[in-house]
Structure formats: C-alpha cells, structure tokens
Design an enzyme around this catalytic site. Structure first.
Site, PDB file in Angstrom:
ATOM      1  N   ASP A  90       0.841  -1.195   0.000  1.00  0.00           N
ATOM      2  CA  ASP A  90       0.000   0.000   0.000  1.00  0.00           C
ATOM      3  C   ASP A  90       0.882   1.255   0.000  1.00  0.00           C
ATOM      4  O   ASP A  90       2.038   1.209   0.432  1.00  0.00           O
ATOM      5  CB  ASP A  90      -0.884   0.035   1.253  1.00  0.00           C
ATOM      6  CG  ASP A  90      -1.883  -1.111   1.277  1.00  0.00           C
ATOM      7  OD1 ASP A  90      -2.196  -1.650   0.197  1.00  0.00           O
ATOM      8  OD2 ASP A  90      -2.332  -1.465   2.387  1.00  0.00           O
ATOM      9  N   LYS A  91       0.270   2.359  -0.395  1.00  0.00           N
ATOM     10  CA  LYS A  91       1.029   3.619  -0.450  1.00  0.00           C
ATOM     11  C   LYS A  91       1.625   3.962   0.921  1.00  0.00           C
ATOM     12  O   LYS A  91       2.739   4.467   1.020  1.00  0.00           O
ATOM     13  CB  LYS A  91       0.091   4.739  -0.924  1.00  0.00           C
ATOM     14  CG  LYS A  91       0.767   6.038  -1.176  1.00  0.00           C
ATOM     15  CD  LYS A  91      -0.089   6.916  -2.076  1.00  0.00           C
ATOM     16  CE  LYS A  91       0.248   8.373  -1.850  1.00  0.00           C
ATOM     17  NZ  LYS A  91      -0.743   9.066  -1.015  1.00  0.00           N
TER      18      LYS A  91
END
Ligand code: URA
Length: 247
Positions: free
Chosen positions: A106-107
C-alpha cells in the site's frame, strides 16, 4: 547469453532512448556494432557477444535485473502513476527500462519490495498456491491477545468468498505499551488487497504502521533506509530461483 535481438530493441531495453530515438541515433551513424557503424535498426545482436557502442560509450546488455527496495511511505507500487512517485522511479541505477514491482505494498506501507523484469520468478513468488511466506512488522491500535493469535491461525472472514489462509501472528509487545498499542509480527502466504489491515479489522483492531520485512527467503537489508535500494546478491537470486524449482 540469450538469443539474438534487434539492435533497436537492445538499445531501447538498455534505456538509451525510445525505439524512435534509437532509430535516429542509428540513422545518424552514432551506433557501432563490433567496430562497424550500424545502419539498420533490425540488425540482429547477440547479447554478450556483439559489442555495441553509442559514440565512445559501450552499451552492455543486462538480461535480468533484481533489486531490493526499502519502499518508503507515500510512493505507489506501480510502474507509472499520474499523481504520485512510483517505486520504479526510485531505482535510479537500473539498467533496464522494464522493471516492475513483484506484488504491491500500500502507499502507506514501508519495507521490502522486489523489483525485477523476471516475469516467471514474479509469477512464482506471487501465486498463492506456492505458499511463499510474507512477514510484516506492525504497530496496532489495541491490545493484541492470544485469542487473536488463534483467530489468525484458524483463518479470518475479511469479506471474501473464503476465509484467509492460516497466518502466523507473534506478539512482540502488548500490554505495557503506551495508549493501548501493540507491536506484532504477522506472516501470511496470500496477498489480498489490504490483507493485513483487513485481518486486524476483522478482530476489531487497527494497523497504525506496517513494514514488510521478508518475502520467502529474502529479508529486508537493515542498512537500507526507506527509499534506498540495492541489487540482490547472487546468493539471494539463487535462493529465490531455487524456491521456484522446488514448488
Ligand atoms: N497488507 C496490507 O494491508 N497492506 C500492505 O501493503 C501489505 C499487506
């Protein structure tokens, strides 16, 4: 090395320029192959045998590249993105233009990410059937308990058709931490979207910080700060490849 390839592909693969740009360079006589000026983009080159130069600079060929990145937060696990920096853009010294991340973080997740252009290795590492362990360190809002450890082991309903595969949860610090937080290690073999976050949600807790520390035999190099990358060693590449042979 590998099979013969077209000169324009050879040059474009090695980031000399786009196909159109390298054709221009060939037309201008700036490319030589074995000391002869090249004239045809379709000329066949045997990587590792023919010697290719742009002006005075030799353009060696690298068939496969393998990089370990300590992914920082704020960067997306993609090859291109309109809005955010990508993990590929952090591999400044890559020789090839076709690297991609093996799976996604994920970011807002940090940690170990493998980047390569080896599609078959990536496929093996990502297939849930191959049961490759991925271990994460996380800081959790809430007190993680032995019941949670059991629930992770038994599989959780995260809103998918099936329960999650058994996952190993290890509590590093729980009760004593300030403000009811816990530190844990969790090992999963799947890679569903937001999987670790959704597993903790399923037991009523929240992931505050997530860092991947290993993937199969590959362990995040502690010397890499977030945003830094290094090539895999020969031994690491061998370990990954042997994994694909036995499974
Ligand atoms: N699980 C998540 O929730 N996020 C990641 O980035 C990786 C695993």
């Amino acid at each position: 090395m590998g099979k013969a390839i077209r000169l324009d592909k050879y040059l474009a693969d090695m980031k000399v320029g786009s196909r159109a740009e390298v054709k221009q360079l060939i037309r201008k006589g700036r490319i030589t192959v074995d000391d002869q000026p090249a004239t045809k983009p379709e000329q066949k080159i045997e990587p590792g045998v023919s010697r290719v130069f742009l002006d005075r600079e030799e353009i060696g060929y690298v068939e496969k590249e393998y990089w370990m990145l300590n992914k920082p937060m704020g960067v997306v696990s993609a090859t291109e993105d309109k809005q955010f920096a990508t993990v590929v853009s952090l591999i400044k010294d890559a020789k090839r233009k076709d690297l991609f991340p093996v799976g996604r973080l994920d970011k807002d997740t940090e940690g170990l990410l493998l980047l390569t252009n080896d599609g078959s290795l990536a496929h093996h590492l990502l297939s849930p059937k191959k049961h490759v362990d991925k271990t994460y360190f996380a800081r959790i809002e809430g007190i993680v308990t032995n019941e949670d450890v059991k629930a992770f082991e038994e599989g959780l309903d995260i809103g998918e058709e099936k329960k999650t595969m058994p996952a190993g949860l290890e509590i590093l610090e729980s009760e004593d931490l300030l403000e009811g937080q816990s530190k844990i290690l969790v090992t999963i073999q799947e890679g569903k979207f937001h999987q670790v976050k959704r597993m903790f949600e399923a037991v009523g807790k929240k992931v505050l910080f997530l860092r991947r520390i290993s993937m199969g035999p590959l362990v995040l190099d502690e010397r890499l700060k977030p945003g830094e990358a290094r090539k895999l060693t020969k031994e690491e590449i061998q370990l990954l490849k042997s994994l694909t042979r036995i499974s």
